[in-house]
Design an enzyme around this catalytic site. Structure first.
Site, mmCIF file in Angstrom:
data_model
loop_
_atom_site.group_PDB
_atom_site.id
_atom_site.type_symbol
_atom_site.label_atom_id
_atom_site.label_comp_id
_atom_site.label_asym_id
_atom_site.label_seq_id
_atom_site.Cartn_x
_atom_site.Cartn_y
_atom_site.Cartn_z
ATOM 1 N N HIS A 50 24.611 10.638 11.853
ATOM 2 C CA HIS A 50 23.167 10.588 11.685
ATOM 3 C C HIS A 50 22.472 11.268 12.863
ATOM 4 O O HIS A 50 23.098 11.572 13.888
ATOM 5 C CB HIS A 50 22.700 9.154 11.529
ATOM 6 C CG HIS A 50 23.110 8.539 10.232
ATOM 7 N ND1 HIS A 50 22.774 7.256 9.851
ATOM 8 C CD2 HIS A 50 23.842 9.039 9.194
ATOM 9 C CE1 HIS A 50 23.283 7.002 8.649
ATOM 10 N NE2 HIS A 50 23.931 8.069 8.248
ATOM 11 N N GLU A 52 20.331 10.220 15.113
ATOM 12 C CA GLU A 52 20.343 9.490 16.385
ATOM 13 C C GLU A 52 21.680 9.630 17.092
ATOM 14 O O GLU A 52 21.751 9.856 18.309
ATOM 15 C CB GLU A 52 20.042 8.005 16.147
ATOM 16 C CG GLU A 52 18.737 7.751 15.413
ATOM 17 C CD GLU A 52 18.916 7.603 13.904
ATOM 18 O OE1 GLU A 52 18.317 6.676 13.339
ATOM 19 O OE2 GLU A 52 19.670 8.406 13.319
ATOM 20 N N ARG A 185 14.847 25.636 -5.166
ATOM 21 C CA ARG A 185 16.129 25.216 -5.734
ATOM 22 C C ARG A 185 17.063 24.676 -4.651
ATOM 23 O O ARG A 185 17.756 23.687 -4.848
ATOM 24 C CB ARG A 185 16.803 26.386 -6.438
ATOM 25 C CG ARG A 185 16.205 26.768 -7.764
ATOM 26 C CD ARG A 185 16.987 27.918 -8.371
ATOM 27 N NE ARG A 185 16.337 28.448 -9.575
ATOM 28 C CZ ARG A 185 16.691 29.561 -10.179
ATOM 29 N NH1 ARG A 185 17.701 30.283 -9.690
ATOM 30 N NH2 ARG A 185 16.065 29.969 -11.268
ATOM 31 N N ARG A 208 20.113 32.410 -4.693
ATOM 32 C CA ARG A 208 20.566 33.757 -4.349
ATOM 33 C C ARG A 208 19.642 34.463 -3.359
ATOM 34 O O ARG A 208 20.094 35.307 -2.598
ATOM 35 C CB ARG A 208 20.662 34.632 -5.621
ATOM 36 C CG ARG A 208 21.576 34.065 -6.680
ATOM 37 C CD ARG A 208 21.732 35.025 -7.858
ATOM 38 N NE ARG A 208 20.490 35.322 -8.549
ATOM 39 C CZ ARG A 208 19.931 34.533 -9.468
ATOM 40 N NH1 ARG A 208 20.502 33.374 -9.799
ATOM 41 N NH2 ARG A 208 18.799 34.878 -10.060
#
Length: 354
Positions: A50, A52, A185, A208
């Site tokens: 994570h 942190e 996307r 793309r």
């Protein structure tokens, strides 16, 4: 530098994980000591450390007395692939933690803050809270409702048409808008189209024009009319989900499944359209926290009529078609607000929200 400045920096860092951390939230972390930034980190990919932990582990010196800035409450539970962050913060010597949002996950929901406070750490929360809500709108909706955040992406002419006619491929917007759509996307877990769009455009629905992961591809095909030779099946069948009627041909369902496609039968409405609410609920149950709907006209209209959307990315090209397919019945949606307006190349983008 103020608390707000450092939280802003945590937002910038968090965004670097966009498209890679779902269904986890976007999180960035900044560690400050004696008025200087000594370390930074962000959640880089699902299953990885994570933010942190990355910020703490990126620094080899003494963290005693420092302040950690993080846009989301540090976790405290062990029901994850990675260790909880609150105990790590406590053991590091950090003495002050500033956050933007509390984590709505019931397994956290203030418990991380309480754990740190009980260990003598000063905790400040609610800094730029609304901006933090916007940053993690996908995660917050999914964790609270089990439903994905749904965006409609519509490209239209100035007079409100998306194509010159049914079953006619019509390119309206320019190259800059195409790049914008591909960046969208890359940031969504899944992208959805209807059977007609697949038939007419044979889209790839991948990324793309920019860097980023390919989303899961979803087709709503009540009659299971999809051609097995289309790009969605021939190139990445394992990333394709087709929702179809419970009455669809079982032999074709079996054939598609053997090709690697996930086929999900759902119940239909009286007009033979699929029950979109059940489609959206199933998408959410698969851990997909965000859905980009790209067309076509029937699909847009069904999502709008069913009120199954959170915002609309409306791209308008500087052309007049005079007639054709209208994109959606928005004229009676008085609750829609323009959240953002900007030029993208020669086109105009309006971000509409409820």
């Amino acid at each position: 530098m103020t608390d707000r400045n450092y939280i802003e920096r945590s937002f910038d860092l968090a965004l670097r994980g966009s498209g890679y951390v779902s269904p986890n939230p976007l999180v960035g972390a900044v560690i400050v000591k004696d008025g200087e930034v000594i370390s930074e980190g962000w959640h880089e990919k699902y299953g990885g450390p994570h933010a942190e932990a990355n910020a703490i582990n990126n620094y080899t010196g003494d963290l005693s007395g420092s302040t950690l800035y993080c846009n989301l409450e540090p976790c405290c539970h062990t029901n994850k692939k990675t260790p909880p962050c609150a105990p790590l913060i406590i053991s590091s010597g950090i003495k002050r933690v500033v956050i933007s949002n509390l984590d709505p996950n019931p397994e956290v929901a203030g418990k991380g803050v309480s754990m740190m406070q009980e260990s003598g750490i000063e905790v400040v929360s609610g800094i730029l809270e609304e901006k933090g809500n916007e940053l993690n709108r996908f995660f917050f909706k999914h964790i609270k409702t089990k439903q994905p955040y749904v965006s409609l992406k519509i490209a239209a002419s100035l007079d409100g048409f998306i194509s010159t006619g049914r079953d006619v491929q019509t390119w309206l917007t320019g190259s800059e808008s195409k790049k914008y759509v591909h960046s969208l996307r890359a940031s969504y877990d899944a992208v959805l189209v209807g059977a007609s769009t697949v038939k007419v455009d044979n889209p790839k629905l991948n990324v793309r024009e920019t860097e980023g992961r390919n989303p899961i591809k979803i087709v709503v095909d009540g009659n299971l009319s999809i051609n097995p030779d289309v790009s969605l099946i021939s190139e990445e069948p394992e990333k394709l989900i087709i929702y179809t009627s419970e009455n669809s041909n079982p032999d074709k369902i079996s054939k598609l499944r053997k090709m690697g496609v996930t086929v999900v039968p759902v119940s239909s409405n009286r007009d033979s359209t699929l029950e979109l609410a059940k489609v959206v609920a199933d998408i959410g149950s698969r851990g997909l926290s965000s859905l980009l709907v790209e067309g076509g006209a029937n699909i847009f209209s069904q999502f709008v009529a069913s009120d199954l959307f959170d915002d609309i990315h409306l791209l308008t090209a500087p052309v007049l078609l005079g007639s054709g397919l209208n994109f959606a019945p928005l004229k009676n949606r008085k609750e829609l607000k323009i959240k953002r307006s900007q030029k993208i190349g020669e086109d105009q983008l309006l971000l509409l929200t409820k």
